[in-house]
Scaffold this motif. Structure first.
Motif, PDB file in Angstrom:
ATOM      1  N   LEU A  71      54.606  60.001  41.608  1.00 26.95           N
ATOM      2  CA  LEU A  71      55.464  60.650  40.607  1.00 26.95           C
ATOM      3  C   LEU A  71      54.562  61.351  39.594  1.00 26.95           C
ATOM      4  O   LEU A  71      53.519  60.819  39.223  1.00 26.95           O
ATOM      5  CB  LEU A  71      56.327  59.605  39.888  1.00 26.95           C
ATOM      6  N   PRO A  72      54.970  62.516  39.115  1.00 23.93           N
ATOM      7  CA  PRO A  72      54.092  63.244  38.186  1.00 23.93           C
ATOM      8  C   PRO A  72      54.196  62.745  36.745  1.00 23.93           C
ATOM      9  O   PRO A  72      53.718  63.407  35.829  1.00 23.93           O
ATOM     10  CB  PRO A  72      54.610  64.692  38.306  1.00 23.93           C
ATOM     11  N   ILE A  73      54.838  61.604  36.556  1.00 22.09           N
ATOM     12  CA  ILE A  73      55.017  61.046  35.206  1.00 22.09           C
ATOM     13  C   ILE A  73      54.422  59.632  35.151  1.00 22.09           C
ATOM     14  O   ILE A  73      54.279  58.978  36.180  1.00 22.09           O
ATOM     15  CB  ILE A  73      56.529  60.966  34.851  1.00 22.09           C
ATOM     16  N   PRO A  74      54.083  59.172  33.944  1.00 29.03           N
ATOM     17  CA  PRO A  74      53.589  57.795  33.841  1.00 29.03           C
ATOM     18  C   PRO A  74      54.680  56.786  34.191  1.00 29.03           C
ATOM     19  O   PRO A  74      55.847  57.002  33.864  1.00 29.03           O
ATOM     20  CB  PRO A  74      53.195  57.654  32.364  1.00 29.03           C
ATOM     21  N   THR A  75      54.273  55.709  34.841  1.00 28.16           N
ATOM     22  CA  THR A  75      55.229  54.661  35.211  1.00 28.16           C
ATOM     23  C   THR A  75      54.806  53.337  34.567  1.00 28.16           C
ATOM     24  O   THR A  75      53.615  53.034  34.461  1.00 28.16           O
ATOM     25  CB  THR A  75      55.287  54.480  36.743  1.00 28.16           C
ATOM     26  N   ILE A  76      55.792  52.578  34.150  1.00 32.31           N
ATOM     27  CA  ILE A  76      55.543  51.283  33.493  1.00 32.31           C
ATOM     28  C   ILE A  76      56.341  50.211  34.225  1.00 32.31           C
ATOM     29  O   ILE A  76      57.554  50.363  34.398  1.00 32.31           O
ATOM     30  CB  ILE A  76      56.037  51.309  32.027  1.00 32.31           C
ATOM     31  N   ALA A  77      55.682  49.154  34.654  1.00 29.47           N
ATOM     32  CA  ALA A  77      56.425  48.005  35.203  1.00 29.47           C
ATOM     33  C   ALA A  77      56.671  47.027  34.058  1.00 29.47           C
ATOM     34  O   ALA A  77      55.734  46.661  33.347  1.00 29.47           O
ATOM     35  CB  ALA A  77      55.619  47.327  36.303  1.00 29.47           C
ATOM     36  N   ARG A  78      57.926  46.673  33.860  1.00 29.71           N
ATOM     37  CA  ARG A  78      58.266  45.682  32.814  1.00 29.71           C
ATOM     38  C   ARG A  78      58.580  44.376  33.536  1.00 29.71           C
ATOM     39  O   ARG A  78      59.633  44.239  34.153  1.00 29.71           O
ATOM     40  CB  ARG A  78      59.474  46.179  32.020  1.00 29.71           C
ATOM     41  N   VAL A  79      57.622  43.450  33.472  1.00 32.04           N
ATOM     42  CA  VAL A  79      57.645  42.302  34.378  1.00 32.04           C
ATOM     43  C   VAL A  79      57.987  41.008  33.642  1.00 32.04           C
ATOM     44  O   VAL A  79      57.170  40.465  32.900  1.00 32.04           O
ATOM     45  CB  VAL A  79      56.276  42.159  35.089  1.00 32.04           C
ATOM     46  N   GLN A  80      59.207  40.529  33.883  1.00 30.35           N
ATOM     47  CA  GLN A  80      59.588  39.231  33.327  1.00 30.35           C
ATOM     48  C   GLN A  80      59.662  38.200  34.459  1.00 30.35           C
ATOM     49  O   GLN A  80      59.954  38.555  35.600  1.00 30.35           O
ATOM     50  CB  GLN A  80      60.937  39.331  32.602  1.00 30.35           C
ATOM     51  N   GLY A  81      59.363  36.964  34.127  1.00 25.67           N
ATOM     52  CA  GLY A  81      59.535  35.876  35.104  1.00 25.67           C
ATOM     53  C   GLY A  81      58.462  35.831  36.165  1.00 25.67           C
ATOM     54  O   GLY A  81      57.538  35.038  36.072  1.00 25.67           O
ATOM     55  N   ALA A  82      58.582  36.699  37.156  1.00 29.11           N
ATOM     56  CA  ALA A  82      57.615  36.657  38.257  1.00 29.11           C
ATOM     57  C   ALA A  82      57.508  38.015  38.951  1.00 29.11           C
ATOM     58  O   ALA A  82      58.482  38.761  39.017  1.00 29.11           O
ATOM     59  CB  ALA A  82      58.021  35.588  39.272  1.00 29.11           C
ATOM     60  N   GLY A 115      53.440  62.644  24.913  1.00 22.36           N
ATOM     61  CA  GLY A 115      52.307  63.367  25.501  1.00 22.36           C
ATOM     62  C   GLY A 115      52.752  64.670  26.162  1.00 22.36           C
ATOM     63  O   GLY A 115      53.920  64.815  26.537  1.00 22.36           O
ATOM     64  N   GLY A 116      51.838  65.610  26.292  1.00 19.43           N
ATOM     65  CA  GLY A 116      52.169  66.866  26.963  1.00 19.43           C
ATOM     66  C   GLY A 116      52.484  66.600  28.431  1.00 19.43           C
ATOM     67  O   GLY A 116      51.636  66.057  29.142  1.00 19.43           O
ATOM     68  N   PRO A 117      53.689  66.956  28.909  1.00 17.61           N
ATOM     69  CA  PRO A 117      54.050  66.620  30.289  1.00 17.61           C
ATOM     70  C   PRO A 117      53.162  67.278  31.334  1.00 17.61           C
ATOM     71  O   PRO A 117      52.857  66.680  32.365  1.00 17.61           O
ATOM     72  CB  PRO A 117      55.504  67.090  30.402  1.00 17.61           C
ATOM     73  N   LYS A 118      52.729  68.508  31.041  1.00 17.61           N
ATOM     74  CA  LYS A 118      51.858  69.176  32.036  1.00 17.61           C
ATOM     75  C   LYS A 118      50.500  68.481  32.099  1.00 17.61           C
ATOM     76  O   LYS A 118      49.935  68.294  33.173  1.00 17.61           O
ATOM     77  CB  LYS A 118      51.678  70.649  31.662  1.00 17.61           C
ATOM     78  N   ALA A 119      49.993  68.140  30.903  1.00 12.86           N
ATOM     79  CA  ALA A 119      48.696  67.462  30.861  1.00 12.86           C
ATOM     80  C   ALA A 119      48.790  66.101  31.552  1.00 12.86           C
ATOM     81  O   ALA A 119      47.899  65.715  32.311  1.00 12.86           O
ATOM     82  CB  ALA A 119      48.240  67.271  29.419  1.00 12.86           C
ATOM     83  N   LEU A 120      49.881  65.396  31.288  1.00 16.63           N
ATOM     84  CA  LEU A 120      50.065  64.080  31.916  1.00 16.63           C
ATOM     85  C   LEU A 120      50.163  64.215  33.436  1.00 16.63           C
ATOM     86  O   LEU A 120      49.537  63.458  34.178  1.00 16.63           O
ATOM     87  CB  LEU A 120      51.332  63.405  31.389  1.00 16.63           C
ATOM     88  N   ALA A 121      50.939  65.226  33.881  1.00 22.07           N
ATOM     89  CA  ALA A 121      51.105  65.413  35.330  1.00 22.07           C
ATOM     90  C   ALA A 121      49.775  65.773  35.981  1.00 22.07           C
ATOM     91  O   ALA A 121      49.431  65.263  37.058  1.00 22.07           O
ATOM     92  CB  ALA A 121      52.147  66.488  35.602  1.00 22.07           C
ATOM     93  N   ALA A 122      49.023  66.648  35.302  1.00 23.45           N
ATOM     94  CA  ALA A 122      47.728  67.064  35.872  1.00 23.45           C
ATOM     95  C   ALA A 122      46.763  65.889  35.902  1.00 23.45           C
ATOM     96  O   ALA A 122      46.034  65.681  36.869  1.00 23.45           O
ATOM     97  CB  ALA A 122      47.141  68.206  35.051  1.00 23.45           C
ATOM     98  N   THR A 123      46.771  65.095  34.823  1.00 24.47           N
ATOM     99  CA  THR A 123      45.869  63.935  34.759  1.00 24.47           C
ATOM    100  C   THR A 123      46.213  62.947  35.858  1.00 24.47           C
ATOM    101  O   THR A 123      45.345  62.419  36.555  1.00 24.47           O
ATOM    102  CB  THR A 123      45.970  63.248  33.382  1.00 24.47           C
ATOM    103  N   LYS A 124      47.515  62.724  36.018  1.00 27.04           N
ATOM    104  CA  LYS A 124      47.937  61.756  37.031  1.00 27.04           C
ATOM    105  C   LYS A 124      47.581  62.243  38.445  1.00 27.04           C
ATOM    106  O   LYS A 124      47.099  61.478  39.282  1.00 27.04           O
ATOM    107  CB  LYS A 124      49.436  61.511  36.891  1.00 27.04           C
ATOM    108  N   GLU A 125      47.804  63.543  38.660  1.00 25.00           N
ATOM    109  CA  GLU A 125      47.484  64.115  39.976  1.00 25.00           C
ATOM    110  C   GLU A 125      45.992  63.946  40.285  1.00 25.00           C
ATOM    111  O   GLU A 125      45.604  63.598  41.396  1.00 25.00           O
ATOM    112  CB  GLU A 125      47.866  65.597  39.967  1.00 25.00           C
ATOM    113  N   TRP A 126      45.200  64.175  39.258  1.00 29.85           N
ATOM    114  CA  TRP A 126      43.750  64.094  39.422  1.00 29.85           C
ATOM    115  C   TRP A 126      43.302  62.645  39.643  1.00 29.85           C
ATOM    116  O   TRP A 126      42.467  62.356  40.504  1.00 29.85           O
ATOM    117  CB  TRP A 126      43.103  64.715  38.186  1.00 29.85           C
ATOM    118  N   LEU A 127      43.885  61.715  38.890  1.00 23.69           N
ATOM    119  CA  LEU A 127      43.567  60.293  39.088  1.00 23.69           C
ATOM    120  C   LEU A 127      43.924  59.859  40.507  1.00 23.69           C
ATOM    121  O   LEU A 127      43.158  59.163  41.175  1.00 23.69           O
ATOM    122  CB  LEU A 127      44.327  59.422  38.080  1.00 23.69           C
TER     123      LEU A 127
END
Lengths: 249, 250
Positions: A94-105, A199-211
């Motif tokens: 996905l070209p956006i940051p993702t966060i897992a919100r983990v409760q329990g297990a 954050g800038g969405p284009k910068a975030l997408a480019a950073t994520k793509e590069w990572l």
């Protein structure tokens, strides 16, 4: 979009994908994984979404693969592993940051979903880890993401040792990026999401793509082979007899 | 007396370096014995775990430098043999647990990062003090960088020795005992836990980890072994090794 097994809601550019099988501790059935995949596709095609939070309804984020539901059907088990492989890579790409919100297990495949996300927020009492080898199952599908997250050396000891660890230990090992008290889980994830939306969405997408390009996340050949290895091992006598013993308890 | 003791028992094969009087130094005879031991372990189908240990106060003090001073070509041979030994340990079907008390220096330390689990005593002495003899520890890097990431750089360039707790912090060790006395118990319990797992799944997981981290391929092992071995003929290495050995004898 709502499905019986996974829901997606969007507010202020932040999407929340929630696993909806609390009665089964959000264990990953084939149908649930597919419903999750449908939500991820929807996120990918909606430009207004800037951050995704992945979570689970109820007390537990995700208890892992629902192998009991397909007991004595190794072909179905293999198909679940292949589907999980497809969904985790879609989530990663996905070209956006993702966060897992983990409760329990977050165990086994559930831990795999947590680790494939860019950020993971959990609490000290949570139970996380990869007990696959204890069941005679090979965690090949989730191994590439773990190696990218915590490094190959630490991943080696973790995957070969099996078992689970506390949220605090998971945080210290690098599985989670944020640790907070359980009652602050939603607030912490929401604050992080809000900060990321700024954050800038284009910068975030480019950073994520590069990572993703740098760490091999786009290489399908490795991930395809991983799914086949896991599917082959789970169909073998060792895994089947261990799983049978587990289900008989 | 054999230099390596081998106990072939299911579910754990134990390989013991058994030359305590010479701190289990890696000599020609020790390399021969270790090669045979690892090969025998590889053939042992009913075991899921290999335990590697050293008898006496030190796990392994590194190469037999006295022999290298006497025969100049030996140092390069030892480096190549160490590289081959490390690959064969890394590629064993079984999960490998190493138990490290006392010193694990240079070539002795290089063996650690090839193993899947490294259990150390808190007061163990680990590191690569080899630049002082004009040798490069590059032969360790393929597996050391996997274990420790960026920490391999100061460890191999600086040559400083570290203790067991520091080794755990930087990823060279996976477990550190509370005290030197509790190290064998810690290893016993880890081996028992590993032996209870599915051996087929463990072996598949290990094979897959090796493939993902590059240790299933020879390229990096070959390059670093040859890079280290080539230096052994150079003036720097010849002079520094002789000078180090003479100063030790004094």
């Amino acid at each position: 979009m709502q499905s019986e097994l996974a829901s997606l809601s969007v507010a202020d550019g932040i999407a929340t994908l929630s696993l909806q099988r609390p009665e089964a501790r959000n264990a990953l059935s084939l149908e649930l994984i597919r419903a999750m995949g449908e939500c991820v596709r929807r996120v990918a095609s909606d430009d207004s979404i800037r951050v995704l939070i992945v979570t689970g309804e109820g007390k537990v984020f995700c208890a892992g693969m629902d192998l009991r539901a397909v007991a004595s059907d190794p072909v179905a088990m293999g198909e679940m592993l292949r589907e999980l492989s497809r969904v985790t890579r879609a989530l990663r790409r996905l070209p956006i940051p993702t966060i897992a919100r983990v409760q329990g297990a977050a165990v086994g495949g559930g831990c795999g979903i947590m680790v494939v996300c860019d950020f993971a927020v959990t609490h000290p009492e949570a139970k996380v880890g990869y007990p696959e080898v204890d069941l005679g199952v090979c965690p090949a599908v989730v191994a590439p993401w773990l190696i990218r997250k915590i490094g190959a050396g630490r991943a080696r000891a973790m995957l070969l040792a099996g078992g689970t660890m506390s949220g605090t230990e998971g945080f210290e090992a690098g599985l989670a990026t944020h640790l907070c008290a359980s009652e602050l889980l939603e607030t912490t994830a929401a604050q992080l999401a809000k900060r990321l939306v700024a954050g800038g969405p284009k910068a975030l997408a480019a950073t994520k793509e590069w990572l993703n390009a740098l760490d091999g996340s786009n290489e399908d050949a490795v991930l395809d082979r991983a799914a086949e290895i896991s599917a082959t091992i789970i169909a073998g006598e060792e895994a089947q007899s261990r799983l049978k013993a587990l289900f008989a308890r | 007396m054999p230099l390596v003791r081998l106990e072939l028992n299911a579910p754990c094969v134990t390989i013991t370096l058994d030359d305590p009087g010479r701190r289990n130094a890696l000599s020609t005879a020790m390399f021969d014995a270790l090669r045979a031991g690892v090969a025998a372990a590889a053939m042992h189908e009913t075991s899921a775990v290999v335990r590697l240990r050293g008898n006496g106060p030190a796990f392994c003090a590194g190469f037999d430098l006295g022999a290298c001073v006497e025969r100049r070509t030996l140092l390069a041979t030892f480096i190549r043999r160490l590289s081959l030994l490390n690959r064969s340990i890394r590629r064993l079907r079984q999960v490998v647990v190493v138990e490290v008390q006392g010193a694990a220096l240079a070539g002795g330390c290089a063996l650690l990062s090839a193993c899947d689990f490294v259990c150390v005593a808190p007061d163990a002495t680990l590191g690569y003090p080899v630049h002082r003899i004009g040798v490069s520890p590059a032969v360790s890097l393929p597996t050391l960088t996997i274990a420790t990431g960026g920490a391999a750089r100061p460890l191999t360039l600086g040559g400083d020795l570290i203790d067991g707790r520091t080794a755990l912090r930087i990823g060279l060790a996976t477990h550190c005992a509370e005290s030197p006395d509790t190290l064998p118990t810690l290893v016993d319990s880890l081996v028992a836990r590993l032996a209870a797992k599915g051996p087929v799944a463990l072996a598949a997981t290990k094979r897959w980890l090796n493939e993902l981290d590059g240790s299933a391929r020879n390229t990096a092992f070959d390059l670093t072994a040859e890079g280290s071995a080539r230096l052994c003929d150079g003036d720097e290495c010849v002079a520094m090794l002789a000078s180090f050995w003479n100063s030790r004898k004094r």
